[in-house]
Design a protein around this motif. Structure first.
Motif, mmCIF file in Angstrom:
data_model
loop_
_atom_site.group_PDB
_atom_site.id
_atom_site.type_symbol
_atom_site.label_atom_id
_atom_site.label_comp_id
_atom_site.label_asym_id
_atom_site.label_seq_id
_atom_site.Cartn_x
_atom_site.Cartn_y
_atom_site.Cartn_z
ATOM 1 N N ARG A 113 71.245 6.183 69.275
ATOM 2 C CA ARG A 113 71.201 6.968 70.510
ATOM 3 C C ARG A 113 69.766 7.291 70.923
ATOM 4 O O ARG A 113 69.470 7.472 72.109
ATOM 5 N N TRP B 28 80.193 4.351 71.167
ATOM 6 C CA TRP B 28 79.470 4.998 70.080
ATOM 7 C C TRP B 28 80.367 5.174 68.864
ATOM 8 O O TRP B 28 81.492 5.655 68.966
ATOM 9 N N ASN B 29 79.848 4.826 67.716
ATOM 10 C CA ASN B 29 80.567 4.990 66.461
ATOM 11 C C ASN B 29 79.982 6.161 65.687
ATOM 12 O O ASN B 29 78.935 6.044 65.058
ATOM 13 N N GLU B 30 80.663 7.281 65.718
ATOM 14 C CA GLU B 30 80.256 8.467 64.948
ATOM 15 C C GLU B 30 81.002 8.418 63.612
ATOM 16 O O GLU B 30 82.008 9.101 63.415
ATOM 17 N N VAL C 174 78.668 0.282 76.053
ATOM 18 C CA VAL C 174 78.468 0.767 74.689
ATOM 19 C C VAL C 174 79.616 1.682 74.290
ATOM 20 O O VAL C 174 80.064 2.518 75.077
ATOM 21 N N TRP D 96 79.339 -2.108 69.889
ATOM 22 C CA TRP D 96 79.775 -1.040 68.974
ATOM 23 C C TRP D 96 78.512 -0.520 68.296
ATOM 24 O O TRP D 96 77.930 -1.173 67.448
ATOM 25 N N ALA D 97 78.060 0.666 68.696
ATOM 26 C CA ALA D 97 76.731 1.142 68.315
ATOM 27 C C ALA D 97 76.820 2.378 67.437
ATOM 28 O O ALA D 97 77.537 3.332 67.758
ATOM 29 N N SER E 49 75.641 5.892 65.744
ATOM 30 C CA SER E 49 75.073 7.064 66.404
ATOM 31 C C SER E 49 73.561 7.140 66.236
ATOM 32 O O SER E 49 72.867 7.747 67.058
ATOM 33 N N ARG F 288 82.060 6.587 75.195
ATOM 34 C CA ARG F 288 81.468 5.374 75.762
ATOM 35 C C ARG F 288 80.168 5.708 76.463
ATOM 36 O O ARG F 288 80.010 6.774 77.054
ATOM 37 N N GLY F 289 79.231 4.772 76.397
ATOM 38 C CA GLY F 289 78.016 4.902 77.180
ATOM 39 C C GLY F 289 78.278 4.436 78.603
ATOM 40 O O GLY F 289 79.427 4.315 79.028
ATOM 41 N N THR G 115 71.461 2.835 77.649
ATOM 42 C CA THR G 115 72.759 2.340 78.103
ATOM 43 C C THR G 115 72.717 1.921 79.569
ATOM 44 O O THR G 115 73.476 1.040 79.987
#
Length: 243
Positions: free
Chosen positions: A168, A185-187, A183, A162-163, A165, A239-240, A173
């Protein structure tokens, strides 16, 4: 799912969301301490607007977070008084202080220990069931950023990262996929939940310490808000590369 981050002081809501929804949270405490970062300070809302609350530390060039010592000048009573004055008119300030005070007054020598103990108390108050881990205890060799993150995931037994933003710019990835790590992505900032803050005439100020939300909503109310926000975002999260 795992979230990996340098241990922040009195973290913001984005970090607390990870506490509630990740199976593991790893504190990246064996990397270089960044002066002016989030390891020894965070913001709260005051009558004059957002203000820093800071833990004074002794800092030398190149030292690791885990080796950063709290300065003798740090006065937890002053910090607690700052919080109380800022949120005296809120409904849950005492509920917040009852969790914060025992940790802040415990007399920690090392910044990482203070931060992790404070986050542990916050996690408990929010109802988190995440495993809290320290990367310094994993004995992972110093390699490239993405490869090291993959090894942290492996050591924790996790395969989904859980990465935030902000990662990036450097997170590879494709390389993580080679290690069977995907991965998500948590925006968080664009979807930052809003609530009735102290000093409403200033307008809503996002990205403050979780203390701000807890003073307004209580621990249970803050957890409920984060769970609702996550439930609406997670099915649509980007998702990555997937292993």
């Amino acid at each position: 799912m795992i979230h990996i981050e340098q241990p922040p002081f009195a973290p913001w809501l984005g970090f607390c969301e990870a506490l509630l929804h990740c199976d593991s949270v790893a504190f990246y405490d064996d990397v270089q301490y960044t002066q002016g970062g989030w390891q020894n300070r965070n913001r709260i809302k005051t009558p004059e607007g957002p203000a820093w609350m800071t833990v004074a530390v002794t800092h030398e060039s190149g030292q690791l977070i885990k080796d950063t010592r709290i300065a003798s000048s740090f006065d937890p009573d002053t910090l607690l008084r700052q919080i109380r004055l800022a949120y005296a008119r809120t409904a849950h300030v005492e509920e917040a202080l009852n969790v914060l005070r025992p940790v802040l007054e415990a007399g920690h020598e090392w910044l990482a220990d203070l931060n992790i103990d404070l986050i542990t108390a916050i996690a408990t108050a929010l109802g988190s069931r995440a495993r809290l881990l320290r990367t310094s205890e994993m004995k992972i060799p110093a390699v490239g950023k993405s490869e090291r993150l993959a090894q942290i995931c492996a050591a924790a037994g996790e395969r989904v990262l859980w990465a935030g933003s902000g990662t990036r710019e450097y997170l590879d990835t494709d390389e993580l996929a080679l290690h069977q790590v995907s991965v998500v992505w948590n925006e968080f900032t664009p979807r930052h939940p809003q609530y009735v803050q102290a000093w409403p005439r200033q307008g809503f100020v996002p990205c403050l310490s979780v203390i701000d939300a807890v003073c307004a909503l209580g621990w249970a109310g803050t957890a409920a808000m984060l769970r609702t926000s996550f439930a609406s975002y997670r099915p649509h999260a980007e998702r990555g590369t997937v292993a």
